[in-house]
Design a protein around this motif. Structure first.
Motif, PDB file in Angstrom:
ATOM      1  N   GLU A  17     -33.687  26.384  18.165  1.00 44.75           N
ATOM      2  CA  GLU A  17     -33.192  24.982  17.315  1.00 44.75           C
ATOM      3  C   GLU A  17     -33.375  25.351  15.991  1.00 44.75           C
ATOM      4  O   GLU A  17     -32.347  24.519  15.053  1.00 44.75           O
ATOM      5  CB  GLU A  17     -33.957  23.774  17.659  1.00 44.75           C
ATOM      6  CG  GLU A  17     -35.198  23.714  17.406  1.00 44.75           C
ATOM      7  CD  GLU A  17     -36.166  24.116  18.712  1.00 44.75           C
ATOM      8  OE1 GLU A  17     -37.258  23.527  18.758  1.00 44.75           O
ATOM      9  OE2 GLU A  17     -35.622  24.922  19.637  1.00 44.75           O
ATOM     10  N   ASP A  18     -33.849  26.153  15.520  1.00 41.45           N
ATOM     11  CA  ASP A  18     -34.150  26.614  13.926  1.00 41.45           C
ATOM     12  C   ASP A  18     -33.160  27.719  13.408  1.00 41.45           C
ATOM     13  O   ASP A  18     -32.851  28.146  12.365  1.00 41.45           O
ATOM     14  CB  ASP A  18     -35.379  27.054  13.582  1.00 41.45           C
ATOM     15  CG  ASP A  18     -36.307  25.868  13.745  1.00 41.45           C
ATOM     16  OD1 ASP A  18     -35.957  24.765  13.492  1.00 41.45           O
ATOM     17  OD2 ASP A  18     -37.717  26.274  14.160  1.00 41.45           O
ATOM     18  N   THR A  42     -32.190  28.309   9.467  1.00 39.36           N
ATOM     19  CA  THR A  42     -31.622  27.031   8.670  1.00 39.36           C
ATOM     20  C   THR A  42     -32.848  26.939   7.426  1.00 39.36           C
ATOM     21  O   THR A  42     -33.924  27.637   7.355  1.00 39.36           O
ATOM     22  CB  THR A  42     -31.851  25.806   9.110  1.00 39.36           C
ATOM     23  OG1 THR A  42     -33.211  25.678   9.643  1.00 39.36           O
ATOM     24  CG2 THR A  42     -31.011  25.706  10.445  1.00 39.36           C
ATOM     25  N   ASN A  43     -32.158  26.478   6.455  1.00 34.44           N
ATOM     26  CA  ASN A  43     -33.372  26.371   5.064  1.00 34.44           C
ATOM     27  C   ASN A  43     -34.399  25.535   5.497  1.00 34.44           C
ATOM     28  O   ASN A  43     -35.648  25.644   4.828  1.00 34.44           O
ATOM     29  CB  ASN A  43     -32.320  25.806   3.945  1.00 34.44           C
ATOM     30  CG  ASN A  43     -32.079  26.851   2.968  1.00 34.44           C
ATOM     31  OD1 ASN A  43     -31.564  28.051   3.336  1.00 34.44           O
ATOM     32  ND2 ASN A  43     -31.762  26.505   1.665  1.00 34.44           N
ATOM     33  N   ARG A  44     -34.317  24.413   6.224  1.00 37.93           N
ATOM     34  CA  ARG A  44     -35.316  23.420   6.685  1.00 37.93           C
ATOM     35  C   ARG A  44     -36.319  24.351   7.155  1.00 37.93           C
ATOM     36  O   ARG A  44     -37.701  24.106   6.876  1.00 37.93           O
ATOM     37  CB  ARG A  44     -34.715  22.117   7.476  1.00 37.93           C
ATOM     38  CG  ARG A  44     -36.175  21.520   8.085  1.00 37.93           C
ATOM     39  CD  ARG A  44     -35.297  20.610   9.075  1.00 37.93           C
ATOM     40  NE  ARG A  44     -34.656  21.133  10.014  1.00 37.93           N
ATOM     41  CZ  ARG A  44     -35.216  21.787  11.120  1.00 37.93           C
ATOM     42  NH1 ARG A  44     -36.642  21.953  11.291  1.00 37.93           N
ATOM     43  NH2 ARG A  44     -34.453  22.491  12.056  1.00 37.93           N
ATOM     44  N   ALA A  45     -35.795  25.138   8.113  1.00 38.82           N
ATOM     45  CA  ALA A  45     -36.993  26.044   8.989  1.00 38.82           C
ATOM     46  C   ALA A  45     -37.799  26.937   7.990  1.00 38.82           C
ATOM     47  O   ALA A  45     -38.980  27.427   8.121  1.00 38.82           O
ATOM     48  CB  ALA A  45     -36.375  27.072  10.254  1.00 38.82           C
ATOM     49  N   ARG A  49     -41.601  27.175   7.522  1.00 37.12           N
ATOM     50  CA  ARG A  49     -42.709  28.054   7.758  1.00 37.12           C
ATOM     51  C   ARG A  49     -43.459  28.457   6.419  1.00 37.12           C
ATOM     52  O   ARG A  49     -44.566  28.832   6.419  1.00 37.12           O
ATOM     53  CB  ARG A  49     -41.611  29.462   8.006  1.00 37.12           C
ATOM     54  CG  ARG A  49     -42.290  30.606   8.195  1.00 37.12           C
ATOM     55  CD  ARG A  49     -43.250  30.691   9.490  1.00 37.12           C
ATOM     56  NE  ARG A  49     -42.727  30.440  10.669  1.00 37.12           N
ATOM     57  CZ  ARG A  49     -41.973  31.299  11.468  1.00 37.12           C
ATOM     58  NH1 ARG A  49     -41.574  32.517  11.124  1.00 37.12           N
ATOM     59  NH2 ARG A  49     -41.470  30.949  12.463  1.00 37.12           N
ATOM     60  N   LEU A  50     -42.801  28.270   5.099  1.00 41.86           N
ATOM     61  CA  LEU A  50     -43.740  28.834   4.165  1.00 41.86           C
ATOM     62  C   LEU A  50     -44.681  27.719   3.889  1.00 41.86           C
ATOM     63  O   LEU A  50     -45.784  27.961   3.617  1.00 41.86           O
ATOM     64  CB  LEU A  50     -42.635  28.544   2.758  1.00 41.86           C
ATOM     65  CG  LEU A  50     -41.652  29.712   2.672  1.00 41.86           C
ATOM     66  CD1 LEU A  50     -40.633  29.525   1.731  1.00 41.86           C
ATOM     67  CD2 LEU A  50     -42.389  31.022   2.220  1.00 41.86           C
ATOM     68  N   MET A 111     -31.184  31.363  -1.260  1.00 42.83           N
ATOM     69  CA  MET A 111     -32.697  31.190  -0.756  1.00 42.83           C
ATOM     70  C   MET A 111     -32.697  31.886   0.557  1.00 42.83           C
ATOM     71  O   MET A 111     -33.726  32.178   0.645  1.00 42.83           O
ATOM     72  CB  MET A 111     -32.976  29.624  -0.779  1.00 42.83           C
ATOM     73  CG  MET A 111     -34.462  29.338  -0.373  1.00 42.83           C
ATOM     74  SD  MET A 111     -34.676  27.504  -0.188  1.00 42.83           S
ATOM     75  CE  MET A 111     -36.482  27.759   0.486  1.00 42.83           C
ATOM     76  N   LYS A 112     -31.849  31.604   1.461  1.00 39.08           N
ATOM     77  CA  LYS A 112     -32.072  32.288   2.660  1.00 39.08           C
ATOM     78  C   LYS A 112     -31.850  33.849   2.524  1.00 39.08           C
ATOM     79  O   LYS A 112     -32.894  34.400   3.116  1.00 39.08           O
ATOM     80  CB  LYS A 112     -30.702  32.155   3.511  1.00 39.08           C
ATOM     81  CG  LYS A 112     -30.672  30.518   3.918  1.00 39.08           C
ATOM     82  CD  LYS A 112     -29.398  30.399   4.734  1.00 39.08           C
ATOM     83  CE  LYS A 112     -29.339  28.897   5.328  1.00 39.08           C
ATOM     84  NZ  LYS A 112     -27.810  28.538   5.811  1.00 39.08           N
TER      85      LYS A 112
END
Length: 226
Positions: A17-18, A42-45, A49-50, A111-112
């Motif tokens: 889902e990420d 995704t950027n949210r994922a 993670r960070l 960013m990705k």
């Protein structure tokens, strides 16, 4: 703050889902649409993670204008050294502004790409060429270069590209194997075996078990009626 050895966790696979999928090319052959798709985290994922691995206060990103337009992102992580000191380490990458919401898209894509420099989502580059599963019940819509719309679902992720907690359990695979030995339709059994070989999540394994149980019930009833 993370030790250098802990940063390897940034490379761990993400949950399905990420992952977002984008159609790279699409066409039609013998009257049937096809699509080649690419996977992205995704950027949210990435941010989650960070936060999980290094802590919310120990990473940051900065943006600069690219030399020929677009955006360059510097993703910095504060790394703890074995001697008790720490330092900020920055890795850079960039992207062109996107066609839709150009500035926002450029920031997101850069960013990705900077995240890939740290290993986040890099395993996606090792995936084999991705072909969408095209069918009427697909969750996503796209159109061929000739303007024909179709529905599609993403490819099944191989087992090595899934988080360990999401991979089908030994008990689930054993149950599927036992059910397959009872299925009389060779085409159906072959299709399930192919999916097992490609790798199943726990949820997909549960779906396969329910499908096989229902199939066996239908075949048994048909045999009795005959």
């Amino acid at each position: 703050m993370a030790q250098e050895t802990e940063l390897t966790r940034l490379r761990d696979p993400f949950a399905p889902e990420d992952i977002e999928w984008r159609v790279q090319t699409a066409g039609e052959k013998n009257g049937k649409p096809w699509a080649r798709v690419l996977a992205y985290v995704t950027n949210r994922a990435i941010m989650d993670r960070l936060d999980e691995v290094v802590g919310p206060a120990n990473w940051q990103n900065v943006y600069k204008e690219g030399p020929a337009g677009g955006v360059i992102c510097g993703l910095s992580v504060r790394v703890a050294r074995s001697d008790g000191t720490s330092e900020w380490v920055t890795k850079w990458d960039g992207a062109e502004n996107s066609d839709v919401e150009p500035v926002k898209g450029g920031l997101s894509n850069s960013m990705k790409r900077a995240a890939v420099q740290w290993g986040l989502g890099r395993y996606l580059y090792d995936l084999e060429e991705g072909w969408a599963q095209v069918h009427d019940g697909g969750r996503f819509s796209a159109k061929t270069k000739d303007g024909k719309w179709f529905k599609w679902d993403p490819p099944t992720m191989p087992e090595w590209a899934l988080p360990k907690a999401q991979v089908a359990s030994v008990d689930q695979l054993a149950r599927i194997d036992a059910l397959l030995s009872q299925v009389r339709n060779a085409k159906v059994a072959g299709g399930i075996r192919k999916r097992v070989a490609e790798g199943l999540t726990r949820a997909a394994a549960d779906d396969a078990i329910r499908f096989l149980e229902a199939r066996i019930a239908v075949e048994t009833e048909s045999q009795r009626a005959a």
